[in-house]
Design a protein around this motif. Structure first.
Motif: not given
Length: 206
Positions: A21-45
């Motif tokens: 999913m992260e590899k799929a998200l990177v190009p979307a981040y690059e395209l929209l990083k100035n328009k949307a607030d995109i971040s990675i968070k971590f599961v609690s275990y």
């Protein structure tokens, strides 16, 4: 919908499906990083031992230091699995990250919890408390979990599908939303390959 959608992808840093999913998200981040607030968070275990706990914290600190460099690191890491070389190639400041890791370990008692098996989920999986409050707020169970504007969302694991679902969360989608990104899904786990099955199947935990 929102003027600036908030996109949070919850993962375990060594979960094969989270990496996909992260590899799929990177190009979307690059395209929209100035328009949307995109971040990675971590599961609690964590389900992949001490190396995952340590990598989670390294990435948490890298993202705090510089988000663009962090996503470059992530793209490299998800392909090669080599954090040391990816740290260099992305231009992150390793000594600053190391001191952030030390502080984060203290602030959240991460390694103390790791070393105390009574705190582990079901006695099996070490807790990872950095984003615990958000995990509880959104009902995150496993990796990957996509949350957009505070609501869990399902999307196929392709750059274009992630772009489309993020774009659907804008009040007024920007021009970038008209672009088509890759339609194939990255392979799960480390590596640069692709797979034809783009369905949102497979995860760690949950």
């Amino acid at each position: 919908k929102n003027d600036k959608p908030k996109v949070e992808l919850f993962v375990m840093s060594k979960c094969p499906y989270g990496l996909q999913m992260e590899k799929a998200l990177v190009p979307a981040y690059e395209l929209l990083k100035n328009k949307a607030d995109i971040s990675i968070k971590f599961v609690s275990y964590a389900m992949h031992g001490k190396p995952e706990v340590e990598e989670n914290t390294r990435q948490y600190c890298a993202q705090q230091q510089n988000k663009d460099k962090y996503f470059a690191y992530l793209n490299c890491y998800a392909t090669s699995g080599d954090s040391a070389s990816c740290m260099k190639s992305s231009g992150l400041n390793e000594s600053k990250i190391n001191s952030c890791v030390d502080k984060t370990n203290k602030d959240f008692a991460i390694m103390d919890k790791y070393n105390d098996q009574t705190t582990w989920l079901s006695g099996q999986y070490p807790s990872y408390p950095v984003d615990q409050d958000l995990n509880e707020k959104y009902g995150v169970q496993g990796s990957p979990t996509l949350v957009i504007n505070g609501v869990q969302a399902e999307a196929d694991r392709t750059p274009n599908a992630l772009k489309s679902i993020i774009c659907s969360a804008f009040n007024n989608p920007p021009a970038e939303c008209g672009q088509t990104l890759a339609l194939a899904s990255p392979q799960h786990g480390f590596g640069a390959g692709q797979t034809q099955t783009a369905t949102a199947a497979g995860g760690c935990g949950g």
